[in-house]
Design a protein around this motif. Sequence first.
Motif, short mmCIF file in Angstrom:
data_model
loop_
_atom_site.label_atom_id
_atom_site.label_comp_id
_atom_site.label_asym_id
_atom_site.label_seq_id
_atom_site.Cartn_x
_atom_site.Cartn_y
_atom_site.Cartn_z
N LYS A 1 -0.05 21.23 0.39
CA LYS A 1 -0.80 20.89 1.61
C LYS A 1 -1.87 19.60 1.46
O LYS A 1 -1.66 18.68 2.25
CB LYS A 1 -1.75 22.05 2.12
N ILE A 2 -2.40 19.58 0.36
CA ILE A 2 -3.34 18.56 0.27
C ILE A 2 -2.50 17.20 0.01
O ILE A 2 -2.99 16.08 0.69
CB ILE A 2 -4.29 18.60 -0.90
N SER A 3 -1.40 17.33 -0.91
CA SER A 3 -0.89 15.78 -1.11
C SER A 3 0.04 15.61 0.20
O SER A 3 0.14 14.42 0.30
CB SER A 3 0.07 16.03 -2.12
N ALA A 4 0.47 16.42 0.96
CA ALA A 4 1.13 16.19 2.25
C ALA A 4 0.27 15.60 3.00
O ALA A 4 0.58 14.63 3.81
CB ALA A 4 1.77 17.28 2.63
N ALA A 5 -0.99 15.87 3.29
CA ALA A 5 -2.01 15.31 4.06
C ALA A 5 -2.33 13.88 3.54
O ALA A 5 -2.45 13.00 4.58
CB ALA A 5 -3.31 16.04 4.25
N ILE A 6 -2.40 13.79 2.36
CA ILE A 6 -2.61 12.48 1.90
C ILE A 6 -1.65 11.68 2.23
O ILE A 6 -1.72 10.20 2.57
CB ILE A 6 -2.95 12.43 0.18
N LEU A 7 -0.40 11.83 1.80
CA LEU A 7 1.03 10.99 2.16
C LEU A 7 0.91 10.80 3.69
O LEU A 7 1.06 9.54 3.97
CB LEU A 7 1.86 11.76 1.65
N LEU A 8 0.76 11.62 4.42
CA LEU A 8 0.70 11.36 6.08
C LEU A 8 -0.52 10.29 6.26
O LEU A 8 -0.28 9.31 7.13
CB LEU A 8 0.56 12.61 6.57
N SER A 9 -1.51 10.51 5.75
CA SER A 9 -2.54 9.61 5.73
C SER A 9 -2.37 8.19 5.49
O SER A 9 -2.54 7.23 6.12
CB SER A 9 -4.22 10.06 5.26
N VAL B 1 0.54 6.78 5.28
CA VAL B 1 1.49 6.36 5.96
C VAL B 1 1.02 5.80 7.34
O VAL B 1 1.31 4.69 7.77
CB VAL B 1 2.84 7.37 6.28
N VAL B 2 -0.01 6.56 7.84
CA VAL B 2 -0.60 6.02 9.07
C VAL B 2 -1.33 4.92 8.74
O VAL B 2 -1.27 4.00 9.74
CB VAL B 2 -1.47 7.32 9.63
N ILE B 3 -2.09 4.86 7.92
CA ILE B 3 -3.07 3.58 7.39
C ILE B 3 -2.15 2.69 7.34
O ILE B 3 -2.48 1.22 7.72
CB ILE B 3 -3.90 3.98 6.41
N SER B 4 -0.85 2.77 6.56
CA SER B 4 -0.12 1.60 6.17
C SER B 4 0.60 1.19 7.55
O SER B 4 0.84 -0.24 7.70
CB SER B 4 0.74 1.89 5.15
N SER B 5 0.90 2.04 8.19
CA SER B 5 1.60 1.61 9.41
C SER B 5 0.84 0.61 10.32
O SER B 5 1.15 -0.16 11.22
CB SER B 5 1.88 2.74 10.32
N ILE B 6 -0.53 0.99 10.32
CA ILE B 6 -1.55 0.13 11.08
C ILE B 6 -1.39 -1.42 10.54
O ILE B 6 -1.42 -2.42 11.43
CB ILE B 6 -2.96 0.67 10.90
N ALA B 7 -1.61 -1.47 9.14
CA ALA B 7 -1.41 -2.75 8.62
C ALA B 7 0.13 -3.37 8.85
O ALA B 7 0.01 -4.58 9.48
CB ALA B 7 -1.27 -2.64 7.10
N LEU B 8 1.09 -2.70 9.03
CA LEU B 8 2.28 -2.97 9.42
C LEU B 8 2.42 -3.35 10.88
O LEU B 8 3.09 -4.39 11.36
CB LEU B 8 3.48 -2.02 9.12
N SER C 1 0.86 -1.17 -0.01
CA SER C 1 0.02 -0.05 -0.08
C SER C 1 1.12 1.18 -0.11
O SER C 1 0.39 2.31 -0.73
CB SER C 1 -1.07 0.02 1.02
N ILE C 2 1.96 1.19 0.71
CA ILE C 2 2.95 2.30 0.78
C ILE C 2 3.52 2.53 -0.74
O ILE C 2 3.31 3.91 -0.92
CB ILE C 2 3.99 2.35 1.82
N VAL C 3 3.83 1.93 -1.17
CA VAL C 3 4.71 1.73 -2.67
C VAL C 3 3.83 2.14 -3.58
O VAL C 3 3.92 3.16 -4.40
CB VAL C 3 5.41 0.49 -2.81
#
Length: 419
Positions: A303-311, A313-320, A42-44
């Motif tokens: 700002k929008i793309s940074a928020a999307i990338l942060l979200s 990473v957070v969602i993918s971190s949950i899977a990890l 999901s990250i990549v």
Amino acid sequence: MATFTKQFALLRETADMAFATLRGNKMRSALTVLGVVIGVTSIVGMTSLIRGFDTSLRDSINSLGPNTIFVQRFGAVSFSSGASFQSLIRRPSLTVADAQAIDRLAPAAGLVDIWLGAGPPQPTTERVFYRGERTRPLPIMGTTERYVDVNFAKMKLGRSFTAQEVQRGRAVAVLGHGAYEALFEKRGIDPVGKSVRVGAIEYTILGIVDKRPAAGGFSLGQDDFAIIPYTAYRKQFGNERIRRGPFGGMAAMVVVVPAEGVSRDDAMRDVEAVMRIRHGLTLDKENDFDLVTSDAILAVWDKISAAILLSLVVISSIALMVGGIGVMAIMTISVTERTREIGVRKAIGARRQEILIQFLIEAAVLTSVGGLLGVVMGSGIGLLVNLVSGFPVSLPWWSFALGLGFSASIGIFFGMLPA
């Protein structure tokens, strides 16, 4: 040197034992890394799509010219600054008279155009018909004869309309390349001089605007449009001065290109001064319009793309994390099953540190393999989407490093607790 060689040999022996253990429990190892694979994929995968879209969007915005100024009733810049929607919809609509005043009274303005039906709050969209063919709903804009020039665009076929045709409200149209492809190109028909229907009105095609730059040939819809003289637009869709609809006004933008040798900031000051005078704003009142540049649009998108990338990473971190818990559970079982082996190793001189390293290597190898599989699958998803739809993708090295780093860290952290 001898001590280093001995330690290296011991580490290699420990690693061989760890690999042997993993090979002996293939199914359990595969299930253990599944969560890590999903997280890294999901990250990549999503990073490749977001970065590809980012590149294409920047190319499209930059094609409008770095110094072009857009005067809007309101837009994304207003919302990003925290303005309330209730205050924005009370703003007056922009008019052709605003554009004419800027053209006449702002000395720093070189080219000025009005785009009726473009931008917020409600762009005008209609299908364009030619015999049995039709386009999807396209933005229909009423402009002056300067549209092609202020867009730094080129004509592929024919010409744009003239000032006389605009003044007389002639029923003529210029199509974007997307509409041309849908109606004429695939049938090999020369569109110039043909009649098309926009809504219920017939228009004669004068020309086709050439394609605009797009990353990887992927269009974000920048070629899907049709323009008609703003005088003809008023006849079909109504005058921009009349307030209508839930948002209280027609969509309209004034587009300004600074005069040659004039900076964008000087042109913005002139345009702002003219608009404030026209709208009767005193010094203590804020602008009731937006002045937007490509830099401002890109800043909002950043700002929008940074928020999307942060979200992401957070969602993918949950899977990890879920994958890490699986690693911890499996390693706990592994430690319990091998209690006798650990006792024997300690009895013949193995130190606690060496046993710990063995289990850490097993956990790190598990998650690193999952990370590698995730990188491959994420890259494959991005490339597949690009192959099927033409959507631009970008595979930055840092997304690979982020995925592998996350996976290795998960293995070390969650493998250390049971060990």
